[in-house]
Design a protein around this motif. Structure first.
Motif, PDB file in Angstrom:
ATOM      1  N   SER A 172      39.617  29.210  40.691  1.00 64.27           N
ATOM      2  CA  SER A 172      39.075  28.334  39.648  1.00 64.27           C
ATOM      3  C   SER A 172      39.561  28.841  38.298  1.00 64.27           C
ATOM      4  CB  SER A 172      37.545  28.342  39.692  1.00 64.27           C
ATOM      5  OG  SER A 172      37.056  29.619  39.298  1.00 64.27           O
ATOM      6  N   ASN A 173      39.120  28.162  37.248  1.00 63.68           N
ATOM      7  CA  ASN A 173      39.451  28.589  35.891  1.00 63.68           C
ATOM      8  C   ASN A 173      38.443  29.598  35.349  1.00 63.68           C
ATOM      9  OD1 ASN A 173      41.814  27.076  35.584  1.00 63.68           O
ATOM     10  ND2 ASN A 173      40.630  25.231  35.140  1.00 63.68           N
ATOM     11  N   ALA A 174      37.490  30.028  36.179  1.00 60.03           N
ATOM     12  CA  ALA A 174      36.485  30.992  35.724  1.00 60.03           C
ATOM     13  C   ALA A 174      37.173  32.288  35.289  1.00 60.03           C
ATOM     14  CB  ALA A 174      35.491  31.282  36.839  1.00 60.03           C
ATOM     15  N   ASN A 175      36.712  32.837  34.181  1.00 60.99           N
ATOM     16  CA  ASN A 175      37.275  34.069  33.646  1.00 60.99           C
ATOM     17  C   ASN A 175      36.677  35.284  34.348  1.00 60.99           C
ATOM     18  OD1 ASN A 175      38.774  35.778  31.913  1.00 60.99           O
ATOM     19  ND2 ASN A 175      37.004  35.978  30.562  1.00 60.99           N
ATOM     20  N   HIS A 176      37.530  36.234  34.679  1.00 63.51           N
ATOM     21  CA  HIS A 176      37.074  37.518  35.216  1.00 63.51           C
ATOM     22  C   HIS A 176      36.601  38.384  34.042  1.00 63.51           C
ATOM     23  CE1 HIS A 176      39.115  36.213  38.870  1.00 63.51           C
ATOM     24  NE2 HIS A 176      38.529  37.217  39.493  1.00 63.51           N
ATOM     25  N   CYS A 218      31.746  38.696  39.651  1.00 67.59           N
ATOM     26  CA  CYS A 218      31.875  39.107  41.045  1.00 67.59           C
ATOM     27  C   CYS A 218      32.943  38.228  41.682  1.00 67.59           C
ATOM     28  CB  CYS A 218      30.562  38.931  41.792  1.00 67.59           C
ATOM     29  SG  CYS A 218      29.204  39.879  41.078  1.00 67.59           S
ATOM     30  N   SER A 219      33.936  38.849  42.276  1.00 60.79           N
ATOM     31  CA  SER A 219      35.089  38.130  42.809  1.00 60.79           C
ATOM     32  C   SER A 219      35.478  38.748  44.144  1.00 60.79           C
ATOM     33  CB  SER A 219      36.232  38.234  41.794  1.00 60.79           C
ATOM     34  OG  SER A 219      37.313  37.399  42.129  1.00 60.79           O
ATOM     35  N   MET A 220      36.134  37.957  44.985  1.00 55.00           N
ATOM     36  CA  MET A 220      36.523  38.444  46.306  1.00 55.00           C
ATOM     37  C   MET A 220      37.811  39.248  46.247  1.00 55.00           C
ATOM     38  SD  MET A 220      34.231  37.697  48.467  1.00 55.00           S
ATOM     39  CE  MET A 220      34.674  37.533  50.190  1.00 55.00           C
ATOM     40  N   ALA A 221      37.807  40.358  46.958  1.00 57.34           N
ATOM     41  CA  ALA A 221      39.033  41.128  47.162  1.00 57.34           C
ATOM     42  C   ALA A 221      39.811  40.444  48.284  1.00 57.34           C
ATOM     43  CB  ALA A 221      38.687  42.558  47.545  1.00 57.34           C
ATOM     44  N   ARG A 222      41.116  40.636  48.277  1.00 55.11           N
ATOM     45  CA  ARG A 222      41.957  40.038  49.320  1.00 55.11           C
ATOM     46  C   ARG A 222      43.248  40.834  49.432  1.00 55.11           C
ATOM     47  NH1 ARG A 222      46.191  37.564  46.965  1.00 55.11           N
ATOM     48  NH2 ARG A 222      46.008  36.677  44.882  1.00 55.11           N
ATOM     49  N   ALA A 223      43.994  40.554  50.495  1.00 53.88           N
ATOM     50  CA  ALA A 223      45.327  41.131  50.644  1.00 53.88           C
ATOM     51  C   ALA A 223      46.310  40.236  49.895  1.00 53.88           C
ATOM     52  CB  ALA A 223      45.669  41.236  52.133  1.00 53.88           C
ATOM     53  N   ASN A 245      37.649  38.119  52.974  1.00 49.93           N
ATOM     54  CA  ASN A 245      36.776  38.128  54.140  1.00 49.93           C
ATOM     55  C   ASN A 245      35.372  38.584  53.769  1.00 49.93           C
ATOM     56  OD1 ASN A 245      35.516  39.432  56.626  1.00 49.93           O
ATOM     57  ND2 ASN A 245      37.197  38.254  57.529  1.00 49.93           N
ATOM     58  N   SER A 246      35.207  39.879  53.475  1.00 56.59           N
ATOM     59  CA  SER A 246      33.880  40.401  53.133  1.00 56.59           C
ATOM     60  C   SER A 246      33.896  41.271  51.881  1.00 56.59           C
ATOM     61  CB  SER A 246      33.304  41.214  54.296  1.00 56.59           C
ATOM     62  OG  SER A 246      34.078  42.391  54.523  1.00 56.59           O
ATOM     63  N   GLN A 247      35.048  41.808  51.524  1.00 58.03           N
ATOM     64  CA  GLN A 247      35.118  42.724  50.385  1.00 58.03           C
ATOM     65  C   GLN A 247      35.083  41.974  49.062  1.00 58.03           C
ATOM     66  OE1 GLN A 247      37.878  46.033  50.428  1.00 58.03           O
ATOM     67  NE2 GLN A 247      38.321  45.641  52.598  1.00 58.03           N
ATOM     68  N   PHE A 248      34.425  42.598  48.096  1.00 62.70           N
ATOM     69  CA  PHE A 248      34.343  42.008  46.765  1.00 62.70           C
ATOM     70  C   PHE A 248      34.331  43.097  45.714  1.00 62.70           C
ATOM     71  CE2 PHE A 248      29.916  42.546  48.107  1.00 62.70           C
ATOM     72  CZ  PHE A 248      29.286  43.035  46.983  1.00 62.70           C
ATOM     73  N   PHE A 249      34.486  42.672  44.470  1.00 66.15           N
ATOM     74  CA  PHE A 249      34.455  43.621  43.358  1.00 66.15           C
ATOM     75  C   PHE A 249      33.673  43.033  42.200  1.00 66.15           C
ATOM     76  CE2 PHE A 249      38.410  41.199  43.038  1.00 66.15           C
ATOM     77  CZ  PHE A 249      38.451  40.813  41.708  1.00 66.15           C
ATOM     78  N   ALA A 276      39.038  41.070  32.782  1.00 69.02           N
ATOM     79  CA  ALA A 276      40.241  41.227  33.609  1.00 69.02           C
ATOM     80  C   ALA A 276      40.880  39.855  33.798  1.00 69.02           C
ATOM     81  CB  ALA A 276      39.877  41.873  34.941  1.00 69.02           C
ATOM     82  N   ALA A 277      41.185  39.216  32.660  1.00 69.02           N
ATOM     83  CA  ALA A 277      41.709  37.841  32.678  1.00 69.02           C
ATOM     84  C   ALA A 277      43.002  37.709  33.480  1.00 69.02           C
ATOM     85  CB  ALA A 277      41.911  37.343  31.249  1.00 69.02           C
ATOM     86  N   PHE A 278      43.741  38.810  33.652  1.00 67.31           N
ATOM     87  CA  PHE A 278      44.984  38.749  34.430  1.00 67.31           C
ATOM     88  C   PHE A 278      44.730  38.385  35.898  1.00 67.31           C
ATOM     89  CE2 PHE A 278      43.491  43.106  34.443  1.00 67.31           C
ATOM     90  CZ  PHE A 278      43.632  43.506  35.765  1.00 67.31           C
ATOM     91  N   LEU A 279      43.455  38.450  36.341  1.00 72.21           N
ATOM     92  CA  LEU A 279      43.099  38.063  37.712  1.00 72.21           C
ATOM     93  C   LEU A 279      42.750  36.580  37.836  1.00 72.21           C
ATOM     94  CD1 LEU A 279      40.746  41.061  38.623  1.00 72.21           C
ATOM     95  CD2 LEU A 279      43.171  40.792  39.190  1.00 72.21           C
ATOM     96  N   ASN A 280      42.576  35.920  36.696  1.00 68.55           N
ATOM     97  CA  ASN A 280      42.154  34.512  36.701  1.00 68.55           C
ATOM     98  C   ASN A 280      43.094  33.656  37.537  1.00 68.55           C
ATOM     99  OD1 ASN A 280      40.193  35.405  34.968  1.00 68.55           O
ATOM    100  ND2 ASN A 280      40.940  34.289  33.183  1.00 68.55           N
ATOM    101  N   ARG A 281      42.514  32.730  38.279  1.00 67.84           N
ATOM    102  CA  ARG A 281      43.222  31.768  39.135  1.00 67.84           C
ATOM    103  C   ARG A 281      44.019  32.442  40.249  1.00 67.84           C
ATOM    104  NH1 ARG A 281      43.071  30.203  34.170  1.00 67.84           N
ATOM    105  NH2 ARG A 281      45.107  30.959  33.559  1.00 67.84           N
TER     106      ARG A 281
END
Length: 170
Positions: free
Chosen positions: A94-98, A103-108, A115-119, A125-130
């Motif tokens: 989404s366009n939501a800002n980190h 709270c956002s999902m971790a992934r490979a 799956n289950s991991q999050f941070f 940390a806008a560089f994670l957005n989208r």
């Protein structure tokens, strides 16, 4: 405690550093919110360590396979490599800002591998957005998140003592 608008869409996390209240965002990420609530109600996150904590960035947890300090499968050297026995989730970017407290999902590398991991973000940390799925926002207790022990990997890590959906708490 913070005013919780929708108890079905809020989490109460007890950590070794204190309580954290998270407002869930089902309008942004319905599939991810459903998974977090499903695992929470199964007690899967209880005892899971914060295995990767980077100062000024984020605290990562949620490895219910290798990161649960109360299970025989606990393997500190492998924490961060596992997930649940449920299938991976389709990305809900989404366009939501980190921002701080997101709270956002971790992934490979695969965008559809959460799956289950999050941070939880310590700072913007806008560089994670989208690129990562935002599913919640800390509404109380960021001071306790700030106290989580840092490291990659963390030595003698802090953990989630219990995670509950607010609607399930008296």
């Amino acid at each position: 405690m913070a005013e919780i608008k929708d108890r079905e869409n809020a989490l109460i996390m007890e950590t070794t550093k204190g309580q954290v209240v998270i407002e869930l965002l089902p309008d942004l990420a319905p599939g991810h919110v459903a998974r977090i609530k499903e695992l929470t109600r199964e007690g899967a996150y209880d005892g899971v360590v914060f295995h990767r904590v980077i100062d000024g960035f984020m605290a990562q947890t949620g490895d219910v396979k290798f990161g649960n300090s109360s299970k025989p499968t606990f393997a500190p050297s492998r924490a961060g490599m596992g997930g649940s026995d449920k299938p991976d989730l389709k990305a809900e970017f989404s366009n939501a800002n980190h921002a701080r407290g997101t709270c956002s999902m971790a992934r490979a590398q695969n965008p559809n591998s959460a799956n289950s991991q999050f941070f939880i973000c310590f700072d913007d940390a806008a560089f994670l957005n989208r690129q990562y799925t935002v599913w919640g926002q800390v509404i109380e207790g960021m001071d306790n998140v700030d106290k989580i022990k840092r490291g990659e990997p963390v030595q003698d890590p802090d953990k989630i003592v219990s995670l509950k959906v607010a609607a399930d708490v008296e």
